[in-house]
Structure formats: structure tokens, C-alpha cells
Design a protein around this motif. Structure first.
Motif, mmCIF file in Angstrom:
data_model
loop_
_atom_site.group_PDB
_atom_site.id
_atom_site.type_symbol
_atom_site.label_atom_id
_atom_site.label_comp_id
_atom_site.label_asym_id
_atom_site.label_seq_id
_atom_site.Cartn_x
_atom_site.Cartn_y
_atom_site.Cartn_z
ATOM 1 N N ARG A 43 23.666 27.042 -9.596
ATOM 2 C CA ARG A 43 24.093 24.666 -9.797
ATOM 3 C C ARG A 43 23.059 24.217 -8.215
ATOM 4 N NH1 ARG A 43 30.049 24.479 -10.823
ATOM 5 N NH2 ARG A 43 29.585 26.329 -9.420
ATOM 6 N N GLY A 44 22.312 25.143 -7.550
ATOM 7 C CA GLY A 44 21.752 24.791 -6.778
ATOM 8 C C GLY A 44 22.910 23.887 -5.256
ATOM 9 N N GLY A 45 23.844 24.918 -5.071
ATOM 10 C CA GLY A 45 24.995 24.820 -3.935
ATOM 11 C C GLY A 45 24.032 25.208 -3.253
ATOM 12 N N PHE A 46 23.422 26.267 -2.660
ATOM 13 C CA PHE A 46 22.369 26.212 -0.754
ATOM 14 C C PHE A 46 22.022 25.243 -0.921
ATOM 15 C CE2 PHE A 46 19.378 28.001 -4.105
ATOM 16 C CZ PHE A 46 17.977 27.354 -4.098
ATOM 17 N N VAL A 47 20.873 24.187 -1.834
ATOM 18 C CA VAL A 47 20.262 23.064 -1.741
ATOM 19 C C VAL A 47 21.384 22.394 -1.023
ATOM 20 C CG1 VAL A 47 18.684 21.325 -2.790
ATOM 21 C CG2 VAL A 47 18.290 23.677 -2.915
ATOM 22 N N MET A 74 18.712 18.130 -7.012
ATOM 23 C CA MET A 74 19.174 19.840 -6.896
ATOM 24 C C MET A 74 18.461 20.503 -7.361
ATOM 25 S SD MET A 74 21.516 19.618 -4.454
ATOM 26 C CE MET A 74 20.512 18.223 -3.678
ATOM 27 N N PHE A 75 18.184 20.351 -8.814
ATOM 28 C CA PHE A 75 17.481 21.037 -9.803
ATOM 29 C C PHE A 75 15.697 21.076 -9.076
ATOM 30 C CE2 PHE A 75 14.934 21.250 -13.895
ATOM 31 C CZ PHE A 75 15.295 21.910 -13.809
ATOM 32 N N ALA A 83 22.239 22.306 2.929
ATOM 33 C CA ALA A 83 21.048 22.567 3.221
ATOM 34 C C ALA A 83 20.680 21.108 3.206
ATOM 35 C CB ALA A 83 18.957 23.674 2.690
ATOM 36 N N LEU A 84 20.880 20.351 2.515
ATOM 37 C CA LEU A 84 20.556 18.109 2.557
ATOM 38 C C LEU A 84 21.672 18.358 3.557
ATOM 39 C CD1 LEU A 84 19.240 18.258 -1.239
ATOM 40 C CD2 LEU A 84 17.896 17.370 0.897
ATOM 41 N N ARG A 85 22.781 18.666 3.733
ATOM 42 C CA ARG A 85 23.403 17.743 4.130
ATOM 43 C C ARG A 85 23.606 18.400 5.677
ATOM 44 N NH1 ARG A 85 27.282 18.803 -0.639
ATOM 45 N NH2 ARG A 85 27.850 20.896 0.275
ATOM 46 N N GLN A 86 22.817 18.709 6.160
ATOM 47 C CA GLN A 86 22.627 19.289 7.730
ATOM 48 C C GLN A 86 21.501 18.975 7.843
ATOM 49 O OE1 GLN A 86 24.842 19.911 9.604
ATOM 50 N NE2 GLN A 86 26.947 20.718 8.252
ATOM 51 N N ILE A 105 8.191 41.889 3.070
ATOM 52 C CA ILE A 105 9.668 41.262 3.299
ATOM 53 C C ILE A 105 8.796 40.050 3.889
ATOM 54 C CG2 ILE A 105 11.455 40.030 4.503
ATOM 55 C CD1 ILE A 105 12.962 42.845 4.542
ATOM 56 N N GLN A 106 8.011 38.588 3.031
ATOM 57 C CA GLN A 106 7.521 37.240 3.405
ATOM 58 C C GLN A 106 8.497 36.648 3.136
ATOM 59 O OE1 GLN A 106 3.196 37.619 2.419
ATOM 60 N NE2 GLN A 106 3.067 35.677 1.647
ATOM 61 N N PHE A 107 7.878 35.864 5.019
ATOM 62 C CA PHE A 107 8.712 34.211 4.521
ATOM 63 C C PHE A 107 8.159 33.766 4.445
ATOM 64 C CE2 PHE A 107 11.031 37.345 7.310
ATOM 65 C CZ PHE A 107 12.776 37.212 7.450
ATOM 66 N N GLY A 108 7.876 32.381 3.622
ATOM 67 C CA GLY A 108 7.094 31.679 3.020
ATOM 68 C C GLY A 108 7.301 30.143 4.366
ATOM 69 N N GLU A 109 6.659 29.552 3.973
ATOM 70 C CA GLU A 109 6.202 27.833 4.780
ATOM 71 C C GLU A 109 8.149 27.180 4.163
ATOM 72 O OE1 GLU A 109 2.969 25.698 3.824
ATOM 73 O OE2 GLU A 109 1.917 27.486 3.976
ATOM 74 N N PRO A 110 7.968 26.284 5.516
ATOM 75 C CA PRO A 110 9.874 26.186 4.585
ATOM 76 C C PRO A 110 9.756 25.263 3.951
ATOM 77 C CG PRO A 110 8.870 26.162 7.533
ATOM 78 C CD PRO A 110 8.108 26.440 6.041
ATOM 79 N N ILE A 111 10.227 24.462 3.393
ATOM 80 C CA ILE A 111 10.272 23.061 2.923
ATOM 81 C C ILE A 111 12.082 22.015 2.869
ATOM 82 C CG2 ILE A 111 11.302 22.306 0.546
ATOM 83 C CD1 ILE A 111 10.671 25.138 -1.111
ATOM 84 N N PRO A 112 10.996 21.183 3.953
ATOM 85 C CA PRO A 112 11.485 19.983 4.699
ATOM 86 C C PRO A 112 12.707 19.647 4.165
ATOM 87 C CG PRO A 112 9.682 19.163 4.293
ATOM 88 C CD PRO A 112 10.145 21.106 4.296
ATOM 89 N N THR A 113 13.688 19.205 4.625
ATOM 90 C CA THR A 113 14.988 18.912 3.737
ATOM 91 C C THR A 113 15.549 17.325 5.132
ATOM 92 O OG1 THR A 113 16.879 19.630 4.842
ATOM 93 C CG2 THR A 113 16.105 20.199 2.638
ATOM 94 N N ASP A 114 14.850 17.085 5.788
ATOM 95 C CA ASP A 114 15.035 16.543 6.495
ATOM 96 C C ASP A 114 15.239 14.904 6.007
ATOM 97 O OD1 ASP A 114 13.429 16.854 7.553
ATOM 98 O OD2 ASP A 114 12.438 16.820 9.903
ATOM 99 N N GLY A 115 14.251 14.997 5.266
ATOM 100 C CA GLY A 115 13.648 13.759 5.357
ATOM 101 C C GLY A 115 14.081 12.645 3.738
#
Length: 293
Positions: free
Chosen positions: A177-181, A266-267, A184-187, A244-254
Motif C-alpha cells: 500500500r505504499g508505506g515506504f513512500v 502514495m499510489f 520517505a515523504l514524512r522524512q 546491482i544498479q542504483f537508479g536516479e533518486p526520486i526527491p520527496t522534499d518538495g
């Protein structure tokens, strides 16, 4: 003749060995006297660096021959949530991801993994997981670690990912249900998608003894071409070649503070992370020459 040490001393022949022996004895002394630190979660950084990573590294370098891409996408400092696909019947992919960050990130960062409840009820496994920096996969622990500026790793597929049939390999399962999102948003920390290729084939799961799994109280009991037919030998993973490939970060601080409670956001963000991981998996599979080379 050995070169001088970093502090300018020239130890001469055997000096390097003497230093290693002295360092080893000092480590053992701290262990015996209890003169070492663990954090509130049980993480033992010295034990991880000196012992546990040394045990995992040969598997990482020699057995699975892991290639790492995009390590520069992990922030040099501050909290970040690394979200990866999960596969392989046994959760070795999380451990290999930890070694990748530990050994390749230029800032020498450590990855703290969120693990399933089952990990923390197993004797020995529970203690080792805590020492390695794993903690319970709950929002409270994740937020606390991110708030402390830690890198936190999560695999939202959970048992659905590592326990899926071989015929469904590299097809991402539902991300919940997008708990990890929302965490990240709260922090206000970035989300770094991570795609792992190679783990799907280490234990090709061709069947699941569901009745036996229920009796044992585990999510599934895997049947592979070698397990349980070859006994303990069947538990040895196949030596696949990993990427193992780390992709471009998706910012959440905005986003505003109340964004963490918006189910549509969330979805959308969950879907964005999932699609980025899936797209990279397909791209890596196309580029792969062989499962084993």
C-alpha cells in the motif's frame, strides 16, 4: 622492501603482518571486555566492518561476481530510502546489496535493511541480523533511522518476491500500500530505486510444498531442481552473475507535510518507483550475455 605506512613509519619486512596481528588482538580484547558499542537497534558497526563483511565479501566478489552500477546515485550524506526488487528463494540479495553499498560508495556508507518478522524469531539469524544493522520492517523504525541520516533499504515485494515461481522471474510483485513512500515523504528523503539481476536464478523454484510450509510455520517450502532431492548439497545456490544498479533518486522534499496522507500521491509515487525498477530490470536482462558469465 615494504613502503612506509600512512603515518610515515617504515615497518620493514613483516611490519604489515605485525600491524594486522596487533589490530586483530586489539579487536578480540574489545570483544572480550565488552569495550565496544552497539546502537539502539543492536547494530554493531565494528563487528560488521571487521568480521561480517569479510565473510560476505568472498561470496559477493568470487561467487556471484557482483557488478555495481549507479552507486553515485546514493547521496553522499543524509537519509535516503533504497527500494529494491526481491527474489531468490532465500534473501541473499539484501546481503549483497549491503556489501555493494559498503564497499563501493565513496563515502563509506552503511545500508540498514528492513527485514521481515520471521528473521527476528530465528535463533542465531536474529542476532546476526541485528549486528548487521537489520531492523523490523515497520514505519516507526524506518522513520527513526532516516531521521538519523541513515541509508535504509526496503524490498516491498517481501515474501511474494523471494517465494515466487521461477516462471515469474523478474516480474515485480505488488508493492503493498505504499508505506515506504509515506515514510520517505514524512522524512523528506529521496527514494533510490535499485534493480538486482542474477538472484532469481540461484534457486530456481519449480514447486512449493504448501502443506509442509504450513506445518513448519513458514511462508513457503521451495522445491528446486536440487532441493530437497540432494539433501544439504541442494541448498548451495547456483553461481550466477549478478548486477546491482542504483537508479536516479526520486526527491520527496518538495511535497507539503500533509502529502504523506494523500492516498493518490502514495499510489502514483509507488507506481513510479515500481516502474523504474521494472524498466531497469528489463534493460539489464537485455544486456546480459549469460546467466553465469
Amino acid at each position: 622492501m615494504e613502503p612506509p605506512t600512512a603515518d610515515g613509519r617504515d615497518d620493514g619486512p613483516g611490519g604489515g603482518l605485525e600491524r594486522r596481528v596487533a589490530a586483530g588482538l586489539a579487536f578480540l580484547r574489545r570483544r572480550l571486555t565488552g569495550d565496544y558499542e552497539v546502537d539502539d537497534f543492536g547494530y554493531d558497526e565494528e563487528l560488521t566492518d571487521q568480521v561480517l563483511m569479510s565473510l560476505l565479501r568472498p561470496v559477493y566478489e568470487k561467487y556471484f561476481r557482483v557488478e555495481v552500477k549507479g552507486i553515485e546515485n546514493i547521496p553522499a550524506e543524509g537519509g535516503a530510502l533504497i527500494v529494491a526488487n526481491h527474489s531468490g528463494t532465500l534473501p541473499l540479495d539484501g546481503l549483497m546489496m549491503q556489501v555493494a553499498v559498503h564497499d563501493h560508495h565513496p563515502g563509506g556508507r552503511h545500508l540498514r535493511l528492513l527485514a521481515a518478522d520471521l528473521v527476528f524469531v530465528l535463533p542465531v539469524v536474529n542476532e546476526l541480523a541485528r549486528k548487521l544493522g537489520h531492523t523490523l520492517a515497520c514505519a516507526e523504525d524506518a522513520e527513526r533511522l532516516l531521521g538519523q541520516g541513515e541509508l535504509v533499504g526496503v524490498m516491498p515485494e517481501g515474501f511474494k518476491g523471494i517465494g515466487k515461481p521461477f516462471g515469474e522471474r523478474y516480474k515485480l510483485q505488488r508493492f503493498g500500500r505504499g508505506g515506504f513512500v509515506s515514510t520517505a515523504l514524512r522524512q523528506g528523503v529521496p527514494i533510490v530505486p535499485c534493480s538486482i539481476v542474477g538472484a532469481e536464478e540461484i534457486y530456481p523454484m519449480i514447486g512449493n510444498a504448501k502443506t509442509l510450509a504450513r506445518v513448519l510455520g513458514i511462508p513457503y517450502f521451495p522445491l528446486t531442481p536440487t532441493f530437497p532431492w540432494l539433501g544439504p548439497l541442494g541448498a548451495i545456490p547456483l553461481p550466477t552473475k549478478w548486477t546491482i544498479q542504483f537508479g536516479e533518486p526520486i526527491p520527496t522534499d518538495g511535497y507539503p507535510p500533509e502529502a504523506a496522507e494523500d492516498p493518490m500521491l502514495m499510489f502514483n509515487l509507488t507506481d513510479q518507483v515500481r516502474e523504474q525498477i521494472q524498466h531497469t530490470l528489463y534493460k539489464l536482462l537485455v544486456q546480459r550475455r549469460s546467466v553465469f558469465f
